[in-house]
Design a protein around this motif. Structure first.
Motif, PDB file in Angstrom:
ATOM      1  N   LEU A  24     -21.969  -3.610  -7.625  1.00  0.00           N
ATOM      2  CA  LEU A  24     -21.281  -3.525  -6.335  1.00  0.00           C
ATOM      3  C   LEU A  24     -22.136  -2.813  -5.288  1.00  0.00           C
ATOM      4  O   LEU A  24     -21.939  -2.998  -4.089  1.00  0.00           O
ATOM      5  N   GLY A  25     -23.083  -2.031  -5.733  1.00  0.00           N
ATOM      6  CA  GLY A  25     -23.958  -1.309  -4.806  1.00  0.00           C
ATOM      7  C   GLY A  25     -24.788  -2.221  -3.925  1.00  0.00           C
ATOM      8  O   GLY A  25     -25.316  -1.786  -2.900  1.00  0.00           O
ATOM      9  N   ASP A  26     -24.895  -3.494  -4.279  1.00  0.00           N
ATOM     10  CA  ASP A  26     -25.654  -4.453  -3.476  1.00  0.00           C
ATOM     11  C   ASP A  26     -24.800  -5.133  -2.412  1.00  0.00           C
ATOM     12  O   ASP A  26     -25.302  -5.914  -1.620  1.00  0.00           O
ATOM     13  N   GLU A  27     -23.496  -4.851  -2.388  1.00  0.00           N
ATOM     14  CA  GLU A  27     -22.573  -5.504  -1.448  1.00  0.00           C
ATOM     15  C   GLU A  27     -22.539  -4.766  -0.111  1.00  0.00           C
ATOM     16  O   GLU A  27     -22.856  -3.586  -0.024  1.00  0.00           O
ATOM     17  N   ASP A  28     -22.078  -5.489   0.918  1.00  0.00           N
ATOM     18  CA  ASP A  28     -21.965  -4.881   2.245  1.00  0.00           C
ATOM     19  C   ASP A  28     -20.716  -3.990   2.305  1.00  0.00           C
ATOM     20  O   ASP A  28     -19.841  -4.050   1.438  1.00  0.00           O
ATOM     21  N   ALA A  29     -20.636  -3.181   3.348  1.00  0.00           N
ATOM     22  CA  ALA A  29     -19.552  -2.195   3.477  1.00  0.00           C
ATOM     23  C   ALA A  29     -18.181  -2.850   3.521  1.00  0.00           C
ATOM     24  O   ALA A  29     -17.224  -2.350   2.916  1.00  0.00           O
ATOM     25  N   GLU A  30     -18.041  -3.985   4.219  1.00  0.00           N
ATOM     26  CA  GLU A  30     -16.739  -4.652   4.308  1.00  0.00           C
ATOM     27  C   GLU A  30     -16.254  -5.112   2.934  1.00  0.00           C
ATOM     28  O   GLU A  30     -15.087  -4.921   2.580  1.00  0.00           O
ATOM     29  N   LEU A  32     -17.144  -3.855   0.043  1.00  0.00           N
ATOM     30  CA  LEU A  32     -16.837  -2.654  -0.739  1.00  0.00           C
ATOM     31  C   LEU A  32     -15.476  -2.081  -0.366  1.00  0.00           C
ATOM     32  O   LEU A  32     -14.710  -1.661  -1.237  1.00  0.00           O
ATOM     33  N   ARG A  33     -15.124  -2.085   0.912  1.00  0.00           N
ATOM     34  CA  ARG A  33     -13.813  -1.590   1.336  1.00  0.00           C
ATOM     35  C   ARG A  33     -12.693  -2.496   0.819  1.00  0.00           C
ATOM     36  O   ARG A  33     -11.627  -2.011   0.420  1.00  0.00           O
ATOM     37  N   THR A  34     -12.927  -3.800   0.805  1.00  0.00           N
ATOM     38  CA  THR A  34     -11.944  -4.737   0.261  1.00  0.00           C
ATOM     39  C   THR A  34     -11.738  -4.479  -1.229  1.00  0.00           C
ATOM     40  O   THR A  34     -10.606  -4.436  -1.714  1.00  0.00           O
ATOM     41  N   VAL A  35     -12.829  -4.286  -1.956  1.00  0.00           N
ATOM     42  CA  VAL A  35     -12.749  -3.990  -3.393  1.00  0.00           C
ATOM     43  C   VAL A  35     -12.045  -2.646  -3.601  1.00  0.00           C
ATOM     44  O   VAL A  35     -11.190  -2.511  -4.486  1.00  0.00           O
ATOM     45  N   ALA A  36     -12.351  -1.660  -2.783  1.00  0.00           N
ATOM     46  CA  ALA A  36     -11.716  -0.343  -2.909  1.00  0.00           C
ATOM     47  C   ALA A  36     -10.211  -0.436  -2.687  1.00  0.00           C
ATOM     48  O   ALA A  36      -9.429   0.189  -3.415  1.00  0.00           O
ATOM     49  N   ASP A  37      -9.791  -1.225  -1.704  1.00  0.00           N
ATOM     50  CA  ASP A  37      -8.353  -1.413  -1.468  1.00  0.00           C
ATOM     51  C   ASP A  37      -7.689  -2.055  -2.676  1.00  0.00           C
ATOM     52  O   ASP A  37      -6.601  -1.656  -3.091  1.00  0.00           O
TER      53      ASP A  37
END
Length: 102
Positions: A24-30, A32-37
């Motif tokens: 997941l560290g290779d993904e963009d911020a948006e 990552l926020r979607t995954v976090a939600d």
């Protein structure tokens, strides 16, 4: 934040889960926020799905007795200095209830 400050997954995770988090560290911020939600929603669901003692369904963290259906409504009431859960549900044409000390 530069690469030396990049967060790393906790050491105590299983290797497969750690690999997922590292990927997941290779993904963009948006993303990552979607995954976090999603993960936050999943954690909320997991907390409300099972009681840690009996594995029975719960409502808002309240353990349901084995003979009470998970569709029952629950009210917390105080009688004297004691707190009780009052469970109530419909069984066909009848309304059933059960009271348990908290």
């Amino acid at each position: 934040m530069n690469d030396s400050e990049r967060p790393v997954p906790p050491d105590d995770l299983e290797p497969d889960l750690r690999a997922v988090l590292e990927a997941l560290g290779d993904e963009d911020a948006e993303t990552l926020r979607t995954v976090a939600d999603y993960v936050d929603d999943l954690a909320t669901w997991a907390e409300s799905s099972t009681d840690n003692e009996s594995g029975s369904p719960v409502d808002g963290g309240i353990p349901f007795p084995n003979d009470v259906p998970d569709r029952a409504s629950v009210t917390l009431t105080e009688i004297g200095d004691e707190e009780y859960y009052y469970f109530q549900w419909r069984d066909g044409d009848r309304i059933r209830s059960k009271t348990e000390r908290r």
